[in-house]
Design a protein around this motif. Structure first.
Motif, short mmCIF file in Angstrom:
data_model
loop_
_atom_site.label_atom_id
_atom_site.label_comp_id
_atom_site.label_asym_id
_atom_site.label_seq_id
_atom_site.Cartn_x
_atom_site.Cartn_y
_atom_site.Cartn_z
N CYS A 118 0.63 -1.47 -0.10
CA CYS A 118 -0.05 -0.31 -0.46
C CYS A 118 0.71 1.14 -0.32
N GLU A 119 2.30 0.92 0.52
CA GLU A 119 2.86 2.37 0.07
C GLU A 119 3.13 2.86 -1.18
N VAL A 120 3.24 1.25 -1.79
CA VAL A 120 3.83 2.11 -3.35
C VAL A 120 2.17 2.22 -3.95
N GLY A 121 1.41 1.25 -3.45
CA GLY A 121 -0.21 2.08 -4.19
C GLY A 121 -0.42 4.07 -3.63
N ARG A 122 -0.42 3.68 -2.67
CA ARG A 122 -0.72 5.44 -2.25
C ARG A 122 0.17 6.36 -3.08
N GLU A 123 1.83 5.95 -3.92
CA GLU A 123 1.69 6.84 -4.76
C GLU A 123 1.01 6.73 -6.27
N LEU A 124 1.18 5.80 -6.82
CA LEU A 124 0.08 5.47 -7.69
C LEU A 124 -0.93 6.16 -7.52
N ALA A 125 -2.06 5.78 -6.06
CA ALA A 125 -3.14 6.91 -6.78
C ALA A 125 -2.81 8.41 -6.81
N ASP A 143 -12.85 -9.40 -4.35
CA ASP A 143 -12.70 -9.21 -5.71
C ASP A 143 -11.80 -7.91 -6.40
N PHE A 144 -10.34 -8.38 -6.52
CA PHE A 144 -9.87 -7.05 -7.53
C PHE A 144 -10.35 -6.23 -8.29
N ARG A 145 -11.65 -6.60 -8.64
CA ARG A 145 -12.22 -6.01 -9.69
C ARG A 145 -13.33 -4.58 -9.09
N TRP A 146 -13.23 -4.65 -7.45
CA TRP A 146 -14.23 -3.72 -6.08
C TRP A 146 -13.02 -3.54 -5.35
N LEU A 147 -12.42 -4.55 -4.77
CA LEU A 147 -11.47 -4.19 -3.73
C LEU A 147 -10.63 -3.30 -3.65
N GLY A 148 -10.61 -2.00 -3.08
CA GLY A 148 -9.62 -1.10 -2.59
C GLY A 148 -8.74 -0.27 -1.26
N VAL A 149 -8.38 0.54 -1.34
CA VAL A 149 -7.77 0.69 0.21
C VAL A 149 -7.83 2.58 0.35
N PHE A 150 -8.39 2.46 0.84
CA PHE A 150 -8.57 4.07 1.45
C PHE A 150 -7.21 4.49 2.36
N LEU A 151 -7.02 5.15 1.87
CA LEU A 151 -5.70 6.72 1.73
C LEU A 151 -6.37 7.88 2.79
N GLU A 152 -5.46 8.44 3.86
CA GLU A 152 -5.68 10.30 4.30
C GLU A 152 -5.24 10.99 3.05
#
Length: 252
Positions: A37-44, A93-102
């Protein structure tokens, strides 16, 4: 303390519209998910801007999906879902699953809402809110998380007169708090006052590794602070039929 499922989880989910599986995710999985998620935060933020509060769906991002697969196959979590909803219900399911970020720079607060209320007719709302296959959502934090506010029991009743000022109308959600021209500290105070203005609202306090299962037909919102790190899995628990009902899933 090792997680143990109980009948209380079923009762809470049915009557309050929310229950929490405390500590169901093991530390090793939390470690792996935090790293990804550290990587994902920057991508988002690169894709949606610094104020974005979510990475979703994870299937659309070039990150290591193995920890999310491990989450999807976690035996005690899978068994708890079986107990509370049934073996036909799936999550992760990867088509729905997400991550909430600050958000990176400024506090933000969503409006009080009941999911999809502004999109459904009264008849459709009645249909879907009474069908247990629909409206099963998840917040599973990787860090301590108190962002979500919720009105217990509101998932099984119509709006009360005191809730009408927050209700959707003319196909639109009620407006979020007005932060125009405000400092960060002023925004934080405005958001906190707004969260507490809903009668009967409670703040959900979750620890890393918890799994909150809730009915988004209930009144709820998220209020986010840039100085409070957040990486919270945002998921749904679906049957194949209810997953296909989601509009953006149908297009994939």
């Amino acid at each position: 303390m090792k997680f143990q499922f109980s009948e209380q989880h079923i009762e809470e989910f049915q009557t309050r519209g929310v229950t929490v599986f405390r500590g169901v995710m093991p530390p090793s999985l939390i470690t792996d998910l935090r790293r990804v998620c550290e990587v994902g935060r920057e991508l988002a933020r690169a894709r949606f801007g610094r104020q974005t509060q979510r990475l979703q769906p994870i299937g659309d991002f070039d990150i290591d999906h193995k920890p999310f697969q491990d989450y999807r196959e976690l035996p005690p979590l899978r068994e708890a879902i079986n107990q509370i909803l049934g073996p036909e219900f799936l999550y992760g399911d990867f088509r729905w699953l997400g991550v909430f970020l600050e958000p990176a720079d400024w506090p933000y607060c969503m409006p009080w809402h009941r999911d999809a209320r502004e999109l459904l007719t009264d008849a459709e709302w009645e249909k879907y809110t009474r069908d247990p296959r629909y409206g099963n959502q998840v917040n599973a934090p990787l860090y301590e998380d108190s962002c979500t506010w919720f009105v217990p029991g509101s998932h099984i009743r119509p709006d009360l007169p005191r809730e009408k000022p927050f209700a959707a109308s003319d196909g639109q959600m009620a407006p979020a708090p007005n932060f125009e021209g405000k400092t960060s500290e002023e925004r934080e105070r405005i958001a906190n006052d707004y969260c507490q203005s809903m009668p009967g609202a409670v703040q959900l306090h979750l620890n890393a590794g918890d799994f909150a299962l809730y009915k988004p037909w209930a009144w709820h919102l998220g209020s986010y602070l840039p100085y409070r790190k957040r990486a919270t899995l945002h998921d749904g628990v679906f049957t194949p039929e209810s997953l296909d009902w989601i509009p953006f899933i149908k297009s994939k």
